[in-house]
Design a protein around this motif. Structure first.
Motif, PDB file in Angstrom:
ATOM      1  N   TYR A  77      53.754 -22.299 -51.592  1.00 36.89           N
ATOM      2  CA  TYR A  77      53.370 -21.079 -50.862  1.00 36.89           C
ATOM      3  C   TYR A  77      54.447 -20.038 -51.154  1.00 36.89           C
ATOM      4  O   TYR A  77      55.383 -19.844 -50.388  1.00 36.89           O
ATOM      5  N   SER A  78      54.287 -19.366 -52.279  1.00 34.35           N
ATOM      6  CA  SER A  78      55.392 -18.607 -52.867  1.00 34.35           C
ATOM      7  C   SER A  78      55.738 -17.323 -52.114  1.00 34.35           C
ATOM      8  O   SER A  78      56.797 -16.750 -52.344  1.00 34.35           O
ATOM      9  N   GLN A  79      54.867 -16.867 -51.220  1.00 36.90           N
ATOM     10  CA  GLN A  79      55.159 -15.658 -50.449  1.00 36.90           C
ATOM     11  C   GLN A  79      55.007 -15.943 -48.942  1.00 36.90           C
ATOM     12  O   GLN A  79      54.081 -15.433 -48.295  1.00 36.90           O
ATOM     13  N   PRO A  80      55.926 -16.730 -48.411  1.00 34.29           N
ATOM     14  CA  PRO A  80      55.793 -17.125 -47.001  1.00 34.29           C
ATOM     15  C   PRO A  80      55.788 -15.945 -46.034  1.00 34.29           C
ATOM     16  O   PRO A  80      55.163 -16.019 -44.968  1.00 34.29           O
ATOM     17  N   ASP A  81      56.456 -14.841 -46.409  1.00 34.67           N
ATOM     18  CA  ASP A  81      56.531 -13.700 -45.482  1.00 34.67           C
ATOM     19  C   ASP A  81      55.185 -13.007 -45.286  1.00 34.67           C
ATOM     20  O   ASP A  81      55.031 -12.191 -44.375  1.00 34.67           O
ATOM     21  N   GLN A  82      54.201 -13.345 -46.122  1.00 36.00           N
ATOM     22  CA  GLN A  82      52.865 -12.773 -45.963  1.00 36.00           C
ATOM     23  C   GLN A  82      51.931 -13.679 -45.153  1.00 36.00           C
ATOM     24  O   GLN A  82      50.779 -13.316 -44.908  1.00 36.00           O
ATOM     25  N   MET A  83      52.431 -14.837 -44.734  1.00 33.85           N
ATOM     26  CA  MET A  83      51.587 -15.772 -43.969  1.00 33.85           C
ATOM     27  C   MET A  83      51.438 -15.276 -42.534  1.00 33.85           C
ATOM     28  O   MET A  83      52.402 -14.828 -41.919  1.00 33.85           O
ATOM     29  N   GLU A  84      50.237 -15.386 -42.006  1.00 31.52           N
ATOM     30  CA  GLU A  84      49.956 -14.842 -40.675  1.00 31.52           C
ATOM     31  C   GLU A  84      50.364 -15.805 -39.556  1.00 31.52           C
ATOM     32  O   GLU A  84      50.841 -15.391 -38.510  1.00 31.52           O
ATOM     33  N   VAL A  85      50.143 -17.107 -39.772  1.00 30.53           N
ATOM     34  CA  VAL A  85      50.461 -18.095 -38.734  1.00 30.53           C
ATOM     35  C   VAL A  85      51.524 -19.046 -39.264  1.00 30.53           C
ATOM     36  O   VAL A  85      51.323 -19.728 -40.268  1.00 30.53           O
ATOM     37  N   THR A  86      52.675 -19.051 -38.594  1.00 32.15           N
ATOM     38  CA  THR A  86      53.796 -19.901 -38.995  1.00 32.15           C
ATOM     39  C   THR A  86      54.404 -20.538 -37.741  1.00 32.15           C
ATOM     40  O   THR A  86      53.894 -20.354 -36.633  1.00 32.15           O
ATOM     41  N   LEU A  87      55.496 -21.261 -37.928  1.00 35.31           N
ATOM     42  CA  LEU A  87      56.180 -21.863 -36.789  1.00 35.31           C
ATOM     43  C   LEU A  87      56.581 -20.816 -35.756  1.00 35.31           C
ATOM     44  O   LEU A  87      56.516 -21.064 -34.541  1.00 35.31           O
ATOM     45  N   ALA A  88      56.989 -19.619 -36.208  1.00 33.31           N
ATOM     46  CA  ALA A  88      57.373 -18.557 -35.270  1.00 33.31           C
ATOM     47  C   ALA A  88      56.200 -18.185 -34.358  1.00 33.31           C
ATOM     48  O   ALA A  88      56.370 -18.009 -33.141  1.00 33.31           O
ATOM     49  N   THR A  89      55.009 -18.079 -34.943  1.00 32.57           N
ATOM     50  CA  THR A  89      53.804 -17.770 -34.166  1.00 32.57           C
ATOM     51  C   THR A  89      53.577 -18.820 -33.086  1.00 32.57           C
ATOM     52  O   THR A  89      53.299 -18.497 -31.920  1.00 32.57           O
ATOM     53  N   ILE A  90      53.687 -20.079 -33.495  1.00 33.63           N
ATOM     54  CA  ILE A  90      53.438 -21.202 -32.584  1.00 33.63           C
ATOM     55  C   ILE A  90      54.455 -21.195 -31.437  1.00 33.63           C
ATOM     56  O   ILE A  90      54.093 -21.341 -30.259  1.00 33.63           O
TER      57      ILE A  90
ATOM     58  N   ASP B 213      55.373 -17.979 -24.342  1.00 33.53           N
ATOM     59  CA  ASP B 213      54.543 -17.109 -23.492  1.00 33.53           C
ATOM     60  C   ASP B 213      53.504 -17.885 -22.675  1.00 33.53           C
ATOM     61  O   ASP B 213      52.734 -17.275 -21.923  1.00 33.53           O
ATOM     62  N   GLY B 214      53.447 -19.206 -22.872  1.00 34.06           N
ATOM     63  CA  GLY B 214      52.484 -20.010 -22.128  1.00 34.06           C
ATOM     64  C   GLY B 214      51.052 -19.841 -22.590  1.00 34.06           C
ATOM     65  O   GLY B 214      50.105 -20.118 -21.840  1.00 34.06           O
ATOM     66  N   LYS B 215      50.856 -19.406 -23.847  1.00 35.72           N
ATOM     67  CA  LYS B 215      49.496 -19.218 -24.375  1.00 35.72           C
ATOM     68  C   LYS B 215      48.975 -20.518 -24.981  1.00 35.72           C
ATOM     69  O   LYS B 215      49.747 -21.288 -25.548  1.00 35.72           O
ATOM     70  N   PRO B 216      47.664 -20.770 -24.894  1.00 34.29           N
ATOM     71  CA  PRO B 216      47.111 -22.021 -25.440  1.00 34.29           C
ATOM     72  C   PRO B 216      47.118 -22.030 -26.970  1.00 34.29           C
ATOM     73  O   PRO B 216      47.020 -20.978 -27.616  1.00 34.29           O
ATOM     74  N   LEU B 217      47.208 -23.229 -27.530  1.00 33.33           N
ATOM     75  CA  LEU B 217      47.148 -23.419 -28.977  1.00 33.33           C
ATOM     76  C   LEU B 217      45.865 -24.161 -29.318  1.00 33.33           C
ATOM     77  O   LEU B 217      45.471 -25.088 -28.602  1.00 33.33           O
TER      78      LEU B 217
END
Length: 258
Positions: free
Chosen positions: A51-64, A70-74
């Motif tokens: 995954y050569s351009q990770p900075d363009q990924m929308e959902v990553t560990l940071a998102t999770i 924030d207590g939001k469901p996954l």
């Protein structure tokens, strides 16, 4: 229930990502269900798996982790990617570096990642965490969630000097946050065993830690072919299957399984 392995060393350049990927895919090749988690904002593991351009990924560990804070469901399997070498990956990118600041101010900040990983680890036999080269809040989160730690140490004197600080940090986390935490062993990496220097370092490690900590018999050799894998997006087992590094990581996999 999956065993969570943290591949950890606060010193960079010791082969953490290479070890995380090679051990994870090594276990998958032995029929184990494996999740790799990139916990470094540089996204080295993510990039090395193609995954050569990770900075363009929308959902990553940071998102999770932001959702957990924030207590939001996954949703089931949110953010987890399946790689062609039969492992799953939770990727990371630069957004993870910014999360360090958010974590410091979060309630139960040391255990945010543990809260998340509990929800997915039963689907796997092994979860492997590739942490950043620091002892910051994300690394503490990884230590708080892990069952076992593998410490890759480059065959250099300065690498050994940094070990004591890491071992003290692990002991504090074990005492205060995660009593189940243990060190699975020290892994010697990037070693040119043809030289007296490398042999002296290995001997020094054994004289210092034998009887206290396990030192894996498998020694990962220094190799240009190993360095090439990060640009290929595939593991050492596919890039150089007959090479000495693939053989060494296969041997390490057997040791970890044993």
């Amino acid at each position: 229930m999956g065993i969570i392995y943290n591949i950890c060393n606060q010193k960079g350049g010791c082969g953490k990502t290479m070890t995380s990927v090679s051990l994870g895919i090594g276990l998958a090749r032995q029929g184990r269900r494996v999740l790799l988690v990139d916990m470094d904002g540089q996204g080295s593991m993510t990039a090395s798996l193609g995954y050569s351009q990770p900075d363009q990924m929308e959902v990553t560990l940071a998102t999770i982790m932001e959702k957990v804070i924030d207590g939001k469901p996954l949703s089931d399997g949110e953010g987890i990617l399946h790689h062609s070498e039969n492992i799953d990956l939770l990727p990371a990118n630069i957004e993870l570096s910014g999360l360090e600041v958010t974590l410091v101010n979060a309630m139960s900040c040391e255990t945010i990642f543990r809260e998340y990983i509990k929800t997915v680890k039963d689907a796997y036999d092994a979860v492997i965490l590739d942490t950043m080269p620091s002892l910051g809040m994300l690394t503490i989160n990884a230590l708080a969630a892990a069952d076992k730690i593998i410490i890759p140490v480059q065959a250099q004197y300065l690498s050994i000097r940094g070990l004591e600080q890491l071992i003290r940090t692990i002991a504090r986390v074990k005492q205060r946050i995660n009593p189940e935490l243990s060190i699975a062993g020290i892994l010697i990496t990037m070693a040119d065993m043809r030289t007296n220097y490398a042999r002296d370092i290995v001997e020094l490690l054994h004289s210092t830690y034998d009887g206290k900590l396990r030192i894996f018999e498998s020694i990962i050799p220094l190799s240009v072919r190993a360095a090439e894998t990060s640009a290929e997006g595939k593991s050492i087992y596919l890039h150089d299957p007959a090479g000495k590094v693939a053989a060494a990581y296969a041997a390490l996999t057997r040791e970890v399984m044993g």
